[in-house]
Design an enzyme around this catalytic site. Structure first.
Site, PDB file in Angstrom:
ATOM      1  N   THR A  12       0.813  -1.219   0.000  1.00  0.00           N
ATOM      2  CA  THR A  12       0.000   0.000   0.000  1.00  0.00           C
ATOM      3  C   THR A  12       0.847   1.269   0.000  1.00  0.00           C
ATOM      4  OG1 THR A  12      -0.155  -0.048   2.417  1.00  0.00           O
ATOM      5  CG2 THR A  12      -1.914  -1.142   1.173  1.00  0.00           C
ATOM      6  N   ARG A 117      21.342  -4.419   3.079  1.00  0.00           N
ATOM      7  CA  ARG A 117      22.379  -4.067   2.104  1.00  0.00           C
ATOM      8  C   ARG A 117      23.782  -4.357   2.613  1.00  0.00           C
ATOM      9  NH1 ARG A 117      19.723   1.689   0.290  1.00  0.00           N
ATOM     10  NH2 ARG A 117      18.007   0.816  -0.951  1.00  0.00           N
ATOM     11  N   CYS A 157      19.084   4.431  -4.374  1.00  0.00           N
ATOM     12  CA  CYS A 157      18.734   5.012  -5.680  1.00  0.00           C
ATOM     13  C   CYS A 157      19.777   6.008  -6.174  1.00  0.00           C
ATOM     14  CB  CYS A 157      17.354   5.663  -5.621  1.00  0.00           C
ATOM     15  SG  CYS A 157      17.148   6.861  -4.279  1.00  0.00           S
ATOM     16  N   SER A 188      10.485  12.583  -4.812  1.00  0.00           N
ATOM     17  CA  SER A 188       9.879  11.257  -4.729  1.00  0.00           C
ATOM     18  C   SER A 188      10.775  10.268  -4.006  1.00  0.00           C
ATOM     19  CB  SER A 188       9.539  10.728  -6.126  1.00  0.00           C
ATOM     20  OG  SER A 188      10.691  10.700  -6.944  1.00  0.00           O
ATOM     21  N   GLY A 189      12.072  10.568  -3.934  1.00  0.00           N
ATOM     22  CA  GLY A 189      12.988   9.704  -3.199  1.00  0.00           C
ATOM     23  C   GLY A 189      12.721   9.674  -1.712  1.00  0.00           C
ATOM     24  N   HIS A 252      16.975  11.625 -10.246  1.00  0.00           N
ATOM     25  CA  HIS A 252      18.133  12.083  -9.480  1.00  0.00           C
ATOM     26  C   HIS A 252      19.240  12.502 -10.444  1.00  0.00           C
ATOM     27  CE1 HIS A 252      16.200  10.921  -5.914  1.00  0.00           C
ATOM     28  NE2 HIS A 252      16.914   9.874  -5.546  1.00  0.00           N
TER      29      HIS A 252
END
Length: 366
Positions: A12, A117, A157, A188-189, A252
């Site tokens: 969601t 990561r 990103c 948006s990042g 970006h």
């Protein structure tokens, strides 16, 4: 060929919605399972995202009526999907534990989250660069005594703006010693609702928590090698970064200065650098993965490009677009690079990782 049923965790949220949007009509995968927080569990997906669907005009019809499950219970996914995309939004330790619980149930996790990561036996993939890191998965499964499950992640990103150009040069025999990177990162990042409009309009924010550390360090794992039961980081290049937030929706941008680790007479010319970039191709292109860009690196010659609004969707948002390649008075060369942070840098990059895993047989016996 029957499609592989897949799930989306954190379905969601903004990244989860992007996965669902981008997987619509995928030739290999079909979303059959959605999971989110307990407050969304039990609702039809279209009800769970009512008035907050952010990606495109309509929710994909095949997902609208799926009942959202509680993402905290991995056993609920059994029999409903073969593997899951993780777009979870919670604390890192919670995400690590939850992703491990899915892997323990025999459900591979292709993660967009940052929690794993730096886990030594988890590959952090950019398929054009380090597909060989998939070799660590056998060690990972043995370490945890997992039969079919495993975890693979994508990097931050912001790295997508410079990692492929850097790798292409190194593969061509032009190792890089040092880099200075300044990122101009889209709002948006920060997710949704993200940074307030009052902070972003008519403004630049010169700090993004954790981004500079990721930009400087994740590249070393990506350029590293599988050694024994872990991924050993590369020794270089040394990267110094400044990460800023700018009033751009998607895309970006980074300004990059690089110094080669070569004698002066062995350093590449600007023409040679462009040749290396424009001819660069790798395993995803060889395998013809559905979302692999035909040309992973695109070079623009206009003096005012790349620009996010004009260039972010190059190769369907999966290319690194470079412009303003020129000599540098301090280092050797400098350039401006652009990548689509919510496509290559997020959900579509995760889907490309899954395509690589599928092509290399990691989903064959699920």
């Amino acid at each position: 060929m029957a499609k592989i049923p897949v799930g989306v965790l954190g379905a969601t949220g903004m990244v989860g919605q992007r996965y669902i949007h981008l997987l619509e009509n995928h030739p290999w995968f079909e979303v059959t399972y959605v999971a989110a927080s307990p407050r969304s569990a039990g609702k039809a997906y279209k009800e769970a995202v009512k008035n907050r669907w952010l990606i495109g005009a309509n929710i994909p019809s095949g997902v609208q009526d799926l009942i959202v499950q509680d993402a905290n219970d991995a056993s609920l996914a059994l029999g409903k999907c073969k593997f899951v995309f993780s777009a979870l939004e919670m604390g890192k330790e919670e995400i690590k534990a939850l992703e491990a619980s899915y892997a323990a149930e025999g459900i591979p996790v292709v993660s967009n989250a940052s929690a794993n990561r730096w886990t030594e036996d988890v590959p952090m993939l950019i398929p054009e660069i380090n597909a060989s890191h998939l070799d660590i998965i056998a060690k990972q499964k043995a370490h945890h005594n997992w039969d079919k499950g495993f975890i693979a992640v994508k990097p931050n990103c912001s790295l997508q703006t410079y990692m492929m150009p850097l790798y292409a040069l190194q593969q061509a025999g032009y190792p890089v010693k040092r880099m200075i990177v300044t990122t101009l990162q889209a709002v948006s990042g920060a997710g949704y609702p993200g940074v307030s409009s009052f902070d972003m309009i008519d403004n630049i924010v010169p700090y993004i928590g954790g981004e500079e550390e990721k930009t400087e360090k994740e590249c070393l794992k990506i350029l590293g090698k599988v050694s024994g039961d872990k991924i050993e980081n590369a020794a270089g290049p040394i990267v110094s970064s400044t990460c800023t937030r700018v009033p751009v929706i998607d895309g970006h941008t980074a300004t990059v200065n690089i110094e080669f680790d070569l004698p002066e007479d062995k350093k590449p010319s600007l023409e040679e650098i462009e040749r290396v970039w424009t001819s660069f191709s790798s395993l995803p292109q060889e395998l013809k993965l559905p979302n692999a860009p035909e040309h992973p690196i695109a070079v623009r010659h206009e003096e005012n490009r790349p620009q996010p609004r004009r260039d972010r969707d190059t190769e369907k948002g999966m290319a690194c677009v470079i412009g303003r390649l020129r000599n540098c008075n301090v280092f050797d060369v400098k350039f401006v690079a652009l990548s689509h942070n919510t496509k290559r840098g997020a959900a579509l990059g995760g889907i490309l990782n899954a395509e690589l895993l599928k092509a290399k047989g990691f989903f064959d016996n699920l």
